[in-house]
Scaffold this motif. Sequence first.
Motif, PDB file in Angstrom:
ATOM      1  N   LEU A   1       1.418  -1.558   1.453  1.00 12.19           N
ATOM      2  CA  LEU A   1       1.264  -1.379   0.552  1.00 12.19           C
ATOM      3  C   LEU A   1       1.012  -2.472  -0.625  1.00 12.19           C
ATOM      4  N   ALA A   2       1.035  -3.867  -0.012  1.00 12.66           N
ATOM      5  CA  ALA A   2       0.773  -4.432  -0.377  1.00 12.66           C
ATOM      6  C   ALA A   2      -0.878  -4.716  -1.707  1.00 12.66           C
ATOM      7  N   GLN A   3      -1.758  -4.500   0.133  1.00 13.11           N
ATOM      8  CA  GLN A   3      -3.378  -3.941   0.349  1.00 13.11           C
ATOM      9  C   GLN A   3      -3.206  -2.955  -1.227  1.00 13.11           C
ATOM     10  N   GLU A   4      -2.742  -2.439  -0.828  1.00 15.56           N
ATOM     11  CA  GLU A   4      -2.910  -1.015  -2.014  1.00 15.56           C
ATOM     12  C   GLU A   4      -2.618  -1.387  -3.615  1.00 15.56           C
ATOM     13  N   ALA A   5      -1.620  -1.979  -3.845  1.00 17.32           N
ATOM     14  CA  ALA A   5      -1.439  -2.262  -5.123  1.00 17.32           C
ATOM     15  C   ALA A   5      -1.976  -2.550  -5.577  1.00 17.32           C
ATOM     16  N   THR A   6      -3.164  -4.007  -4.647  1.00 11.94           N
ATOM     17  CA  THR A   6      -4.228  -4.942  -4.811  1.00 11.94           C
ATOM     18  C   THR A   6      -5.211  -4.369  -5.176  1.00 11.94           C
TER      19      THR A   6
ATOM     20  N   GLY B   1       4.392   5.769  -2.892  1.00  9.95           N
ATOM     21  CA  GLY B   1       4.678   4.450  -2.806  1.00  9.95           C
ATOM     22  C   GLY B   1       5.664   3.446  -1.691  1.00  9.95           C
ATOM     23  N   VAL B   2       6.038   2.775  -2.887  1.00 11.87           N
ATOM     24  CA  VAL B   2       6.530   2.324  -2.336  1.00 11.87           C
ATOM     25  C   VAL B   2       8.503   2.596  -2.345  1.00 11.87           C
TER      26      VAL B   2
END
Length: 282
Positions: free
Chosen positions: A79-84, A160-161
């Motif tokens: 999810l961090a990669q998706e947010a980035t 998402g999260v």
Amino acid sequence: MTTIIENIKLGAMKYAISILGLLIVILSTGCAAPTAPLVTRVIDGDTIEVDIAGAIYKVRYIGIDTPELDDKEARLCDLAQEATRYNRQLVGGKTIRLEKDISETDQYGRLLRYVYVDDTFVNAELVRQGLAWAISYPPDTKYQDYLEELEAEAKKDKIGVWQETQPLLPIIVENVQITYIFYDGLVPRVESDEYVEITNRGDHPQEITGCVLTDISEGYPSFTFPSCILAPGKSIRIYTDEYHPEWGGFSFEYSQAIWNNTEPDVAALYDNQGREIYRKSY
């Protein structure tokens, strides 16, 4: 009488000259149009680097928090990669507008700001997409009620999260190996061109959806493969922070070097049930 008049004229001329000089200074400095911040690097989902009149600043988005790229839980790292990626899509290489709340910087010296691209409120957009939590950091709470409203909507929509995880059907992965680690990148400072190469050594197409690649020496970061079938004899690469469609277009989205140049790390590949498939050092 003539002398008095001449002195008055001389004084008036000196005054006019001084006013003209002052106007020139004001026009050449104080009235110059301010330089709009230009995004030079997207560090992660809630942090960027900007160029303001030739000086580089890190900017931390106010009122939100995105998953961390170095989270040891593969789902949150994904999810961090998706947010980035989404943050880069919104602001990467663009001129932006910054709005201050109360605080100037955080404890790390990063500017604390609300960020806008045209009419898009970036902080809010990340929360709306479920890619960030609305987190209050007093005293900078100007838009916190609005951000929490967007968070409630994302939570209701389970995106998402807030998405509920579904158990994955086991995939049998055979003859897929880590064949090369390019650990000493050429890009200064960040080595974004590092990569791990994975190859299908078998004679049949191999699905690797949900498989996880990670640096087990540190325990992070990890990369979870989206829907992907690797053809026989074909290789793909997972770059540290670059995109190369000819190699699959995969990236850790990591803003600094992953693979140690002096003390070799170990990369490991796991199937979608967490079983180790292959590991390699260099």
